[in-house]
Design a protein around this motif. Structure first.
Motif, PDB file in Angstrom:
ATOM      1  N   GLY A   1       0.796  -1.221   0.000  1.00  0.00           N
ATOM      2  CA  GLY A   1       0.000   0.000   0.000  1.00  0.00           C
ATOM      3  C   GLY A   1       0.829   1.272   0.000  1.00  0.00           C
ATOM      4  O   GLY A   1       0.505   2.236   0.685  1.00  0.00           O
ATOM      5  N   VAL A   2       1.888   1.302  -0.777  1.00  0.00           N
ATOM      6  CA  VAL A   2       2.746   2.483  -0.835  1.00  0.00           C
ATOM      7  C   VAL A   2       2.039   3.578  -1.645  1.00  0.00           C
ATOM      8  O   VAL A   2       1.539   3.343  -2.736  1.00  0.00           O
ATOM      9  CB  VAL A   2       4.109   2.148  -1.489  1.00  0.00           C
ATOM     10  N   LYS A   3       2.010   4.788  -1.070  1.00  0.00           N
ATOM     11  CA  LYS A   3       1.412   5.941  -1.753  1.00  0.00           C
ATOM     12  C   LYS A   3       2.480   7.015  -1.892  1.00  0.00           C
ATOM     13  O   LYS A   3       3.247   7.274  -0.974  1.00  0.00           O
ATOM     14  CB  LYS A   3       0.218   6.474  -0.969  1.00  0.00           C
ATOM     15  N   TYR A   4       2.500   7.640  -3.081  1.00  0.00           N
ATOM     16  CA  TYR A   4       3.504   8.644  -3.398  1.00  0.00           C
ATOM     17  C   TYR A   4       2.835  10.003  -3.592  1.00  0.00           C
ATOM     18  O   TYR A   4       1.677  10.090  -4.015  1.00  0.00           O
ATOM     19  CB  TYR A   4       4.258   8.261  -4.671  1.00  0.00           C
ATOM     20  N   ASP A   5       3.601  11.054  -3.334  1.00  0.00           N
ATOM     21  CA  ASP A   5       3.093  12.395  -3.632  1.00  0.00           C
ATOM     22  C   ASP A   5       3.449  12.739  -5.076  1.00  0.00           C
ATOM     23  O   ASP A   5       4.010  11.909  -5.806  1.00  0.00           O
ATOM     24  CB  ASP A   5       3.618  13.431  -2.627  1.00  0.00           C
ATOM     25  N   ASP A   6       3.175  13.970  -5.482  1.00  0.00           N
ATOM     26  CA  ASP A   6       3.414  14.389  -6.872  1.00  0.00           C
ATOM     27  C   ASP A   6       4.891  14.376  -7.243  1.00  0.00           C
ATOM     28  O   ASP A   6       5.223  14.260  -8.429  1.00  0.00           O
ATOM     29  CB  ASP A   6       2.846  15.787  -7.110  1.00  0.00           C
ATOM     30  N   GLU A   7       5.755  14.483  -6.268  1.00  0.00           N
ATOM     31  CA  GLU A   7       7.190  14.524  -6.543  1.00  0.00           C
ATOM     32  C   GLU A   7       7.843  13.146  -6.428  1.00  0.00           C
ATOM     33  O   GLU A   7       9.058  13.015  -6.517  1.00  0.00           O
ATOM     34  CB  GLU A   7       7.862  15.525  -5.598  1.00  0.00           C
ATOM     35  N   GLY A   8       7.045  12.110  -6.197  1.00  0.00           N
ATOM     36  CA  GLY A   8       7.582  10.758  -6.146  1.00  0.00           C
ATOM     37  C   GLY A   8       8.071  10.309  -4.780  1.00  0.00           C
ATOM     38  O   GLY A   8       8.692   9.262  -4.665  1.00  0.00           O
ATOM     39  N   ARG A   9       7.831  11.122  -3.757  1.00  0.00           N
ATOM     40  CA  ARG A   9       8.241  10.730  -2.415  1.00  0.00           C
ATOM     41  C   ARG A   9       7.146   9.878  -1.764  1.00  0.00           C
ATOM     42  O   ARG A   9       5.965  10.101  -2.010  1.00  0.00           O
ATOM     43  CB  ARG A   9       8.514  11.962  -1.553  1.00  0.00           C
ATOM     44  N   ILE A  10       7.570   8.953  -0.926  1.00  0.00           N
ATOM     45  CA  ILE A  10       6.604   8.079  -0.239  1.00  0.00           C
ATOM     46  C   ILE A  10       5.855   8.888   0.805  1.00  0.00           C
ATOM     47  O   ILE A  10       6.454   9.531   1.666  1.00  0.00           O
ATOM     48  CB  ILE A  10       7.321   6.885   0.419  1.00  0.00           C
ATOM     49  N   VAL A  11       4.532   8.856   0.728  1.00  0.00           N
ATOM     50  CA  VAL A  11       3.667   9.551   1.669  1.00  0.00           C
ATOM     51  C   VAL A  11       3.247   8.582   2.778  1.00  0.00           C
ATOM     52  O   VAL A  11       3.250   8.931   3.946  1.00  0.00           O
ATOM     53  CB  VAL A  11       2.421  10.130   0.959  1.00  0.00           C
ATOM     54  N   SER A  12       2.860   7.389   2.397  1.00  0.00           N
ATOM     55  CA  SER A  12       2.464   6.385   3.390  1.00  0.00           C
ATOM     56  C   SER A  12       2.733   4.990   2.843  1.00  0.00           C
ATOM     57  O   SER A  12       2.800   4.789   1.625  1.00  0.00           O
ATOM     58  CB  SER A  12       0.989   6.535   3.753  1.00  0.00           C
ATOM     59  N   GLN A  13       2.866   4.071   3.753  1.00  0.00           N
ATOM     60  CA  GLN A  13       3.062   2.668   3.384  1.00  0.00           C
ATOM     61  C   GLN A  13       2.643   1.787   4.552  1.00  0.00           C
ATOM     62  O   GLN A  13       2.617   2.239   5.689  1.00  0.00           O
ATOM     63  CB  GLN A  13       4.511   2.391   3.003  1.00  0.00           C
ATOM     64  N   GLN A  14       2.308   0.567   4.258  1.00  0.00           N
ATOM     65  CA  GLN A  14       1.965  -0.399   5.294  1.00  0.00           C
ATOM     66  C   GLN A  14       3.013  -1.505   5.295  1.00  0.00           C
ATOM     67  O   GLN A  14       3.388  -2.005   4.239  1.00  0.00           O
ATOM     68  CB  GLN A  14       0.598  -1.020   5.027  1.00  0.00           C
ATOM     69  N   ILE A  15       3.443  -1.873   6.487  1.00  0.00           N
ATOM     70  CA  ILE A  15       4.358  -3.005   6.623  1.00  0.00           C
ATOM     71  C   ILE A  15       3.534  -4.158   7.187  1.00  0.00           C
ATOM     72  O   ILE A  15       2.930  -4.043   8.253  1.00  0.00           O
ATOM     73  CB  ILE A  15       5.542  -2.662   7.537  1.00  0.00           C
ATOM     74  N   LYS A  16       3.491  -5.237   6.442  1.00  0.00           N
ATOM     75  CA  LYS A  16       2.676  -6.394   6.817  1.00  0.00           C
ATOM     76  C   LYS A  16       3.568  -7.605   7.058  1.00  0.00           C
ATOM     77  O   LYS A  16       4.661  -7.710   6.514  1.00  0.00           O
ATOM     78  CB  LYS A  16       1.666  -6.724   5.715  1.00  0.00           C
ATOM     79  N   GLY A  17       3.043  -8.516   7.865  1.00  0.00           N
ATOM     80  CA  GLY A  17       3.751  -9.768   8.104  1.00  0.00           C
ATOM     81  C   GLY A  17       3.663 -10.682   6.901  1.00  0.00           C
ATOM     82  O   GLY A  17       2.627 -10.744   6.237  1.00  0.00           O
ATOM     83  N   HIS A  18       4.754 -11.376   6.629  1.00  0.00           N
ATOM     84  CA  HIS A  18       4.784 -12.317   5.509  1.00  0.00           C
ATOM     85  C   HIS A  18       3.826 -13.468   5.821  1.00  0.00           C
ATOM     86  O   HIS A  18       3.851 -14.017   6.919  1.00  0.00           O
ATOM     87  CB  HIS A  18       6.213 -12.845   5.320  1.00  0.00           C
ATOM     88  N   PRO A  19       2.975 -13.864   4.890  1.00  0.00           N
ATOM     89  CA  PRO A  19       2.022 -14.950   5.148  1.00  0.00           C
ATOM     90  C   PRO A  19       2.703 -16.263   5.539  1.00  0.00           C
ATOM     91  O   PRO A  19       2.136 -17.055   6.276  1.00  0.00           O
ATOM     92  CB  PRO A  19       1.282 -15.113   3.816  1.00  0.00           C
ATOM     93  N   ALA A  20       3.922 -16.490   5.073  1.00  0.00           N
ATOM     94  CA  ALA A  20       4.631 -17.729   5.383  1.00  0.00           C
ATOM     95  C   ALA A  20       4.952 -17.834   6.867  1.00  0.00           C
ATOM     96  O   ALA A  20       5.114 -18.935   7.391  1.00  0.00           O
ATOM     97  CB  ALA A  20       5.902 -17.840   4.553  1.00  0.00           C
TER      98      ALA A  20
END
Length: 159
Positions: free
Chosen positions: A97-116
């Motif tokens: 769920g990485v979201k970027y702003d207009d300049e290509g910088r990361i605005v938000s992201q989610q870190i999730k546990g690997h299903p394995a």
């Protein structure tokens, strides 16, 4: 059925806790013989099956009747190996769920546990339960005592 699992009669005899009033005279007898891995097991799971079969045969509790249960344990152990390899390759977490702003910088992201990770944890719980059924854990092994065969004197025939 609530409560503790019933101890099989042969384990009561081996452990020295057998009492006639608590034995089941109508219990089916276990079938002795060499266990063979079922065809549905993968090559690696078949190897694990063979290793486990040797261990329980040496313990004196092997029964052809238990082959399906031993196959499940071998399959779960293989699953643990597969999930562990996936975790080692991909890490315990991943970014989503990485979201970027207009300049290509990361605005938000989610870190999730690997299903394995969850899959391996569940496989470990199930494998531990299955292995304990065969006395393949320290606590399960401490509840059973196996009589050792008398060693033959190699010089008895001479005298």
């Amino acid at each position: 059925m609530a409560g503790r699992k019933r101890t099989p009669d042969h384990l009561k005899i081996v452990a020295g806790t057998a009492q006639p009033c608590r034995m089941n005279p109508d219990a089916p007898a276990s079938v002795t013989g060499t266990m063979e891995a079922p065809a549905w097991l993968s090559a690696r799971a078949s190897e694990l099956f063979d290793q486990l079969a040797v261990i329980i045969a040496d313990m004196g509790i092997a029964s052809v009747s238990d082959a399906a249960m031993l196959a499940m344990a071998a399959s779960r152990l293989e699953e643990i190996e597969i999930c562990t390899a996936m975790i080692e390759d991909g890490g315990r977490t991943f970014v989503s769920g990485v979201k970027y702003d207009d300049e290509g910088r990361i605005v938000s992201q989610q870190i999730k546990g690997h299903p394995a990770v969850a899959q391996r944890s569940e496989a470990m719980r199930h494998a531990q339960s299955l292995l304990a059924e065969f006395g393949l854990s320290p606590s399960a092994r401490s509840k059973v005592s196996v009589s050792k065969p008398n060693e033959k004197n190699p010089f008895a025939a001479l005298g």
